[in-house]
Motif scaffolding. Structure first.
Motif, PDB file in Angstrom:
ATOM      1  N   VAL A 132     -11.159   1.500  -1.694  1.00 52.64           N
ATOM      2  CA  VAL A 132     -10.344   0.287  -1.575  1.00 52.64           C
ATOM      3  C   VAL A 132     -10.308  -0.103  -0.105  1.00 52.64           C
ATOM      4  O   VAL A 132      -9.689   0.585   0.715  1.00 52.64           O
TER       5      VAL A 132
ATOM      6  N   TYR B  32       0.598   4.086  -2.795  1.00 53.00           N
ATOM      7  CA  TYR B  32       0.433   5.498  -2.439  1.00 53.00           C
ATOM      8  C   TYR B  32       1.504   6.353  -3.130  1.00 53.00           C
ATOM      9  O   TYR B  32       1.204   7.424  -3.672  1.00 53.00           O
TER      10      TYR B  32
ATOM     11  N   PHE C  87      -6.985   4.897   1.527  1.00 50.75           N
ATOM     12  CA  PHE C  87      -7.468   3.948   0.525  1.00 50.75           C
ATOM     13  C   PHE C  87      -8.952   3.659   0.691  1.00 50.75           C
ATOM     14  O   PHE C  87      -9.660   3.440  -0.301  1.00 50.75           O
ATOM     15  N   TYR C  88      -9.436   3.663   1.919  1.00 54.00           N
ATOM     16  CA  TYR C  88     -10.871   3.460   2.105  1.00 54.00           C
ATOM     17  C   TYR C  88     -11.657   4.598   1.451  1.00 54.00           C
ATOM     18  O   TYR C  88     -12.709   4.385   0.840  1.00 54.00           O
TER      19      TYR C  88
ATOM     20  N   GLN D 101      -9.463   1.605  -9.244  1.00 60.96           N
ATOM     21  CA  GLN D 101     -10.046   0.276  -9.036  1.00 60.96           C
ATOM     22  C   GLN D 101      -9.873  -0.609 -10.268  1.00 60.96           C
ATOM     23  O   GLN D 101      -9.682  -1.821 -10.147  1.00 60.96           O
TER      24      GLN D 101
ATOM     25  N   PHE E 200       0.828  -1.208   0.000  1.00 59.82           N
ATOM     26  CA  PHE E 200       0.000   0.000   0.000  1.00 59.82           C
ATOM     27  C   PHE E 200       0.865   1.261   0.000  1.00 59.82           C
ATOM     28  O   PHE E 200       0.477   2.285  -0.561  1.00 59.82           O
TER      29      PHE E 200
END
Length: 495
Positions: free
Chosen positions: A385, A297, A380-381, A355, A293
């Motif tokens: 995601v 990012y 990410f949420y 996505q 992640f």
């Protein structure tokens, strides 16, 4: 960082003890291959494209591996090492070893020869599987110092004529002939395996830097699999992309869980090819570590920096909307209609493109192996995601607590599994008890006694449980550094 637990009376979260140790790993596998007749139980990249291995072929090769090992004289309790990168042969060999009643000693493929030497000597390994000529050369360097080592089996097709060396194809062929002569051989051997039998010795770094062999029984691991299955809704139509090392208990238990649930397992070529492999297999679930992640990012920020002014403004606006949306959701607040509308527009204009780069049908990531920053999880949420963070150790098979789709808190590591009891000690240390707790450290009685007290395993991590049962990790008691890729590094070695 301090703990919120009462300094005098330990704060407890009592969970109903469920007996889940009545099955072996082989029982889970047998249930899966008989219940789910799949053309794509496993998927792997070869000659430039993904190929499929059916559940029937998967089962057949496991049987042949078991019979081949029996033909070499491998007996119940023998230690067999597995030195390989992720590939179908890893899963086949693992289950074949276990069905023979032997003990799998997995080794990281990145380890140098001298560290492999220690593990082989300490465990008393009789046979080792290696993936390639690279791994073969490592073992050849130190094989004369491991008197217990009798056989070496190589997955790749190599010209092997030295006594004691054979190819995996030769092993399967001998197993096939043995099964033709004795069709009930595999079932007989599998039937001798009990839940309390030792399944694996996994060597992990300790605070002293000396590798410790964590002994996990079949029952330890199946308890964790069955309890985790209650948390995750995994379906036969799910496709799971795996790239974390199978020698790590996180990925290994996850694979058992996916096999038992009937999902398809697709092996990534390497951690570097995960973005491309996600586009190829279009996974619905991906077990990962925070480093993935962080890389995602960084790539997003690089893309932002090189975008046109108009696109940069759009992306910054969308990221801001996502951040506020995630912040409200994670704090239990319902986003207002205006924020929901903006988030819908941001999803359509910006987030949907991300996505699609993840394959277009991802349900969630499962993050483990190292702490995941809350800011990263919220970021990410907000982009749509979902990253479900969990917590565990090799000694706990491994999951202690984990978030799930229907019940999660960003920043926490989720609620303890229903088979695991969690207690917060007076100093804030997390203590756990349950059927998934290890048998002990192999040939290290003193270290085992230090780690266990009245049946409670001392994690050496500090945390607290909130009022709704979510577990938060706030500090570490031990000196070991856990990198973002999930590897334990003892500072003494660095010094």
């Amino acid at each position: 960082m301090g703990s919120t637990a009462n300094p005098v009376q330990p704060r407890r979260m009592e969970v109903r003890r469920v007996n889940m140790t009545s099955l072996s790993i082989l029982d889970l596998f047998h249930t899966a291959v008989t219940r789910f007749e799949k053309p794509d139980a496993l998927m792997f990249k070869k000659n430039g494209y993904y190929q499929k291995l059916s559940s029937r072929e998967f089962h057949r090769r496991v049987q042949e591996t078991t019979a081949g090992l029996a033909g070499l004289g491998i007996e119940k309790g023998d230690k067999i090492a597995l030195l390989s990168e992720n590939r179908p042969e890893w899963a086949i060999t693992d289950l074949g070893i276990l069905a023979a009643g032997a003990v799998n000693v997995p080794i990281y493929s990145t380890l140098p020869a001298n560290q492999i030497e220690y593990i082989l000597q300490h465990a008393g390994v009789r046979l080792i599987f290696v993936s390639s000529v690279l791994q073969l050369e490592k073992v050849r360097q130190i094989q004369h110092t491991v008197p217990s080592l009798e056989y070496l089996v190589v997955f790749d097709d190599l010209e092997l004529s030295t006594p004691g060396f054979l190819s995996f194809a030769q092993l399967l062929e001998s197993g096939m002939k043995a099964l033709e002569q004795t069709p009930a051989l595999y079932e007989h051997l599998r039937g001798q395996v009990c839940p309390e039998d030792l399944a694996s010795i996994i060597y992990t770094s300790g605070t002293t830097g000396i590798p410790k062999g964590v002994m996990l029984s079949h029952g330890n691991i199946t308890a964790n699999v069955l309890s985790s299955k209650k948390v995750f809704e995994i379906r036969p139509e799910d496709v799971v992309l795996t790239f974390l090392p199978l020698c790590h208990i996180f990925e290994r238990m996850a694979d058992y869980l996916m096999i038992y649930s009937g999902a398809t397992i697709a092996y990534a070529e390497s951690s570097d090819t995960v973005p491309q492999n996600m586009l190829e297999v279009r996974p619905t679930i991906v077990p990962a570590v925070p480093r993935l992640f962080e890389k995602m990012y960084i790539r997003l920020m690089e893309s932002l920096a090189t975008s046109s002014p108009a696109k940069r403004r759009l992306m910054l606006w969308a990221f801001g909307v996502g951040k506020e949306f995630a912040r409200r959701r994670s704090s239990g607040q319902a986003p207002g209609w205006s924020l929901q509308l903006h988030h819908f527009l941001a999803s359509h204009l910006v987030f949907s493109k991300l996505q699609q780069k993840l394959g277009g049908r991802l349900r969630f990531f499962i993050s483990g192996g190292a702490p995941l920053g809350r800011d990263l999880a919220e970021f990410f949420y907000g982009l749509g995601v979902l990253i479900l963070e969990g917590y565990g150790l090799t000694e706990t098979s491994p999951v202690i607590a984990v978030n799930c789709e229907r019940d999660f808190r960003l920043g926490s590591v989720g609620k303890p599994l229903d088979s695991v009891k969690v207690q917060i000690a007076a100093d804030g240390e997390i203590l756990v008890k349950g059927p998934s707790i290890m048998l002990g450290y192999y040939r290290m009685e003193r270290e085992t006694l230090e780690a266990m007290e009245d049946g409670w395993f001392h994690t050496e991590d500090v945390g607290h449980l909130d009022g709704t049962g979510f577990l938060y990790i706030t500090d570490r008691k031990k000196d070991v550094i856990v990198t973002a890729s999930g590897k334990n590094v003892a500072p003494q070695k660095i010094e």
